[in-house]
Write a protein that holds these residues in place. Structure first.
Motif, PDB file in Angstrom:
ATOM      1  N   GLY A  31       0.790  -1.220   0.000  1.00 31.33           N
ATOM      2  CA  GLY A  31       0.000   0.000   0.000  1.00 31.33           C
ATOM      3  C   GLY A  31       0.828   1.277   0.000  1.00 31.33           C
ATOM      4  N   ALA A  32       2.143   1.162   0.134  1.00 33.11           N
ATOM      5  CA  ALA A  32       3.009   2.348   0.157  1.00 33.11           C
ATOM      6  C   ALA A  32       3.207   2.876  -1.262  1.00 33.11           C
ATOM      7  CB  ALA A  32       4.352   2.015   0.789  1.00 33.11           C
ATOM      8  N   THR A  33       3.351   4.178  -1.357  1.00 32.41           N
ATOM      9  CA  THR A  33       3.643   4.801  -2.639  1.00 32.41           C
ATOM     10  C   THR A  33       5.137   5.049  -2.714  1.00 32.41           C
ATOM     11  OG1 THR A  33       1.503   5.908  -2.591  1.00 32.41           O
ATOM     12  CG2 THR A  33       3.140   6.760  -4.129  1.00 32.41           C
ATOM     13  N   VAL A  34       5.730   4.615  -3.807  1.00 34.80           N
ATOM     14  CA  VAL A  34       7.171   4.752  -3.966  1.00 34.80           C
ATOM     15  C   VAL A  34       7.456   5.711  -5.110  1.00 34.80           C
ATOM     16  CG1 VAL A  34       9.314   3.527  -4.454  1.00 34.80           C
ATOM     17  CG2 VAL A  34       7.512   2.400  -3.153  1.00 34.80           C
ATOM     18  N   ALA A  35       8.287   6.719  -4.829  1.00 36.20           N
ATOM     19  CA  ALA A  35       8.686   7.662  -5.873  1.00 36.20           C
ATOM     20  C   ALA A  35       9.707   6.999  -6.782  1.00 36.20           C
ATOM     21  CB  ALA A  35       9.283   8.916  -5.246  1.00 36.20           C
ATOM     22  N   ALA A  36       9.634   7.323  -8.050  1.00 35.96           N
ATOM     23  CA  ALA A  36      10.603   6.780  -9.003  1.00 35.96           C
ATOM     24  C   ALA A  36      11.990   7.307  -8.663  1.00 35.96           C
ATOM     25  CB  ALA A  36      10.230   7.184 -10.419  1.00 35.96           C
ATOM     26  N   PRO A  37      13.002   6.441  -8.709  1.00 37.09           N
ATOM     27  CA  PRO A  37      14.364   6.915  -8.431  1.00 37.09           C
ATOM     28  C   PRO A  37      14.846   7.861  -9.518  1.00 37.09           C
ATOM     29  CG  PRO A  37      14.407   4.650  -9.217  1.00 37.09           C
ATOM     30  CD  PRO A  37      12.958   5.030  -9.075  1.00 37.09           C
ATOM     31  N   LEU A  38      15.776   8.725  -9.164  1.00 39.24           N
ATOM     32  CA  LEU A  38      16.374   9.629 -10.144  1.00 39.24           C
ATOM     33  C   LEU A  38      17.155   8.811 -11.168  1.00 39.24           C
ATOM     34  CD1 LEU A  38      17.678  12.434  -7.778  1.00 39.24           C
ATOM     35  CD2 LEU A  38      15.669  12.496  -9.260  1.00 39.24           C
ATOM     36  N   PRO A  39      17.202   9.268 -12.422  1.00 41.92           N
ATOM     37  CA  PRO A  39      17.972   8.535 -13.431  1.00 41.92           C
ATOM     38  C   PRO A  39      19.456   8.490 -13.046  1.00 41.92           C
ATOM     39  CG  PRO A  39      16.648  10.277 -14.435  1.00 41.92           C
ATOM     40  CD  PRO A  39      16.553  10.449 -12.959  1.00 41.92           C
ATOM     41  N   LEU A  40      20.089   7.400 -13.392  1.00 42.21           N
ATOM     42  CA  LEU A  40      21.525   7.269 -13.158  1.00 42.21           C
ATOM     43  C   LEU A  40      22.257   8.091 -14.211  1.00 42.21           C
ATOM     44  CD1 LEU A  40      21.567   3.422 -12.511  1.00 42.21           C
ATOM     45  CD2 LEU A  40      21.906   5.217 -10.817  1.00 42.21           C
ATOM     46  N   THR A  41      23.144   8.991 -13.765  1.00 41.54           N
ATOM     47  CA  THR A  41      23.826   9.908 -14.671  1.00 41.54           C
ATOM     48  C   THR A  41      25.330   9.877 -14.468  1.00 41.54           C
ATOM     49  OG1 THR A  41      21.885  11.361 -14.566  1.00 41.54           O
ATOM     50  CG2 THR A  41      23.899  12.306 -15.473  1.00 41.54           C
ATOM     51  N   TRP A  42      26.054   9.631 -15.552  1.00 38.12           N
ATOM     52  CA  TRP A  42      27.517   9.684 -15.506  1.00 38.12           C
ATOM     53  C   TRP A  42      27.968  11.140 -15.498  1.00 38.12           C
ATOM     54  CZ3 TRP A  42      26.474   5.674 -19.514  1.00 38.12           C
ATOM     55  CH2 TRP A  42      26.812   4.384 -19.084  1.00 38.12           C
ATOM     56  N   PRO A  43      29.207  11.408 -15.074  1.00 42.60           N
ATOM     57  CA  PRO A  43      29.743  12.767 -15.197  1.00 42.60           C
ATOM     58  C   PRO A  43      29.838  13.152 -16.680  1.00 42.60           C
ATOM     59  CG  PRO A  43      31.248  11.351 -13.935  1.00 42.60           C
ATOM     60  CD  PRO A  43      30.153  10.489 -14.453  1.00 42.60           C
ATOM     61  N   GLY A  44      29.743  14.442 -16.966  1.00 36.07           N
ATOM     62  CA  GLY A  44      29.776  14.922 -18.340  1.00 36.07           C
ATOM     63  C   GLY A  44      31.058  14.576 -19.072  1.00 36.07           C
ATOM     64  N   LYS A  45      30.954  14.462 -20.394  1.00 37.30           N
ATOM     65  CA  LYS A  45      32.112  14.195 -21.249  1.00 37.30           C
ATOM     66  C   LYS A  45      32.224  15.265 -22.314  1.00 37.30           C
ATOM     67  CE  LYS A  45      32.167  11.091 -24.695  1.00 37.30           C
ATOM     68  NZ  LYS A  45      32.431  12.002 -25.775  1.00 37.30           N
ATOM     69  N   ASP A  46      33.410  15.481 -22.801  1.00 33.97           N
ATOM     70  CA  ASP A  46      33.671  16.377 -23.921  1.00 33.97           C
ATOM     71  C   ASP A  46      33.464  15.577 -25.212  1.00 33.97           C
ATOM     72  OD1 ASP A  46      35.100  19.138 -24.596  1.00 33.97           O
ATOM     73  OD2 ASP A  46      35.904  17.620 -25.966  1.00 33.97           O
ATOM     74  N   PRO A  47      33.020  16.212 -26.297  1.00 38.79           N
ATOM     75  CA  PRO A  47      32.836  15.463 -27.553  1.00 38.79           C
ATOM     76  C   PRO A  47      34.103  14.755 -28.033  1.00 38.79           C
ATOM     77  CG  PRO A  47      31.838  17.627 -27.733  1.00 38.79           C
ATOM     78  CD  PRO A  47      32.595  17.605 -26.430  1.00 38.79           C
ATOM     79  N   ALA A  48      35.280  15.269 -27.691  1.00 39.62           N
ATOM     80  CA  ALA A  48      36.531  14.651 -28.153  1.00 39.62           C
ATOM     81  C   ALA A  48      36.959  13.468 -27.278  1.00 39.62           C
ATOM     82  CB  ALA A  48      37.641  15.694 -28.186  1.00 39.62           C
ATOM     83  N   ASP A  49      36.340  13.299 -26.117  1.00 36.53           N
ATOM     84  CA  ASP A  49      36.713  12.196 -25.219  1.00 36.53           C
ATOM     85  C   ASP A  49      36.310  10.846 -25.798  1.00 36.53           C
ATOM     86  OD1 ASP A  49      37.544  14.083 -23.377  1.00 36.53           O
ATOM     87  OD2 ASP A  49      35.784  13.869 -22.075  1.00 36.53           O
ATOM     88  N   VAL A  50      37.175   9.866 -25.632  1.00 32.86           N
ATOM     89  CA  VAL A  50      36.857   8.465 -25.882  1.00 32.86           C
ATOM     90  C   VAL A  50      37.213   7.767 -24.585  1.00 32.86           C
ATOM     91  CG1 VAL A  50      37.311   6.402 -27.257  1.00 32.86           C
ATOM     92  CG2 VAL A  50      37.439   8.667 -28.333  1.00 32.86           C
ATOM     93  N   LEU A  51      36.180   7.452 -23.776  1.00 27.29           N
ATOM     94  CA  LEU A  51      36.415   6.968 -22.414  1.00 27.29           C
ATOM     95  C   LEU A  51      35.575   5.741 -22.095  1.00 27.29           C
ATOM     96  CD1 LEU A  51      36.341  10.411 -20.560  1.00 27.29           C
ATOM     97  CD2 LEU A  51      38.366   9.018 -21.061  1.00 27.29           C
TER      98      LEU A  51
END
Length: 164
Positions: A31-51
Motif C-alpha cells: 500500500g506504500a507509494t514509492v517515488a521513481a528513483p532519479l535517473p543514473l547519470t555519468w559525469p559529463g564528457k567532452d565530444p573529443a573524449d573516448v572513455l
C-alpha cells in the motif's frame, strides 16, 4: 651473460571515476507509494573524449553468487550524425564497461540498457550522459579583449573583466 628484455603486459582496469551503481531492490510495504528513483547519470564528457564508463548491476544479483552478465542490448538517443557512439561493450562479472565517443555539446544522451544474466534475469535501465564543452573555454562576456579578440588575463591566467 646478456639479459633478455621482455615487454611487459599491462592489466587494463576501467576507471572508477565513471561508474554508475544500480541501487538495491528494497522491499516496500504493501500500500506504500514509492517515488521513481532519479535517473543514473555519468559525469559529463567532452565530444573529443573516448572513455570507458561502467555500470555495476551487482545489487540485482545479490544472493546469486554464480550469476553474471550473459548479454546486453544498448541503444543511444538521439542517434544522428555527430551524436554519441557506443564503440564497444564488455562485461566483467556484474559490471558492464561501455567505451563511448563523440556527442554534441549541450545534449544529454539517453542510453537504454537491457542486461540478461546467465540465470535468465533481465535488468533494464536508462543511463544518462551529458556532453559538455570541457576542452575549450569560452570567455566571459565582460572579458577585456585585444583588437584581434584574444582575452587579456592577469598573472594567474584569469580573464580581466570590464567594470571589475
Amino acid at each position: 651473460m646478456s639479459a633478455t628484455v621482455t615487454p611487459v603486459t599491462h592489466v587494463w582496469r576501467p576507471s572508477s571515476a565513471r561508474c554508475l551503481v544500480l541501487d538495491g531492490f528494497a522491499p516496500v510495504a504493501r500500500g506504500a507509494t514509492v517515488a521513481a528513483p532519479l535517473p543514473l547519470t555519468w559525469p559529463g564528457k567532452d565530444p573529443a573524449d573516448v572513455l570507458d564508463y561502467q555500470f555495476d548491476i551487482s545489487a540485482a544479483l545479490l544472493g546469486n553468487d554464480g550469476d553474471q552478465i550473459a548479454s546486453v542490448a544498448v541503444t543511444s538517443s538521439p542517434a544522428g550524425a555527430g551524436d554519441l557512439v557506443v564503440n564497444s561493450v564488455a562485461a566483467d562479472g556484474a559490471v558492464l564497461v561501455f567505451w563511448l565517443s563523440g556527442g554534441v555539446v549541450g545534449t544529454t544522451y539517453v542510453l537504454q540498457v537491457t542486461v540478461v544474466t546467465q540465470a535468465g534475469r533481465t535488468v533494464g535501465r536508462v543511463l544518462l550522459l551529458p556532453v559538455i564543452a570541457l576542452a575549450t573555454a569560452t570567455a566571459p562576456v565582460a572579458a577585456l579583449t585585444t583588437n584581434t579578440g584574444a582575452v587579456v588575463s592577469d598573472q594567474n591566467g584569469n580573464p580581466i573583466l570590464l567594470g571589475a
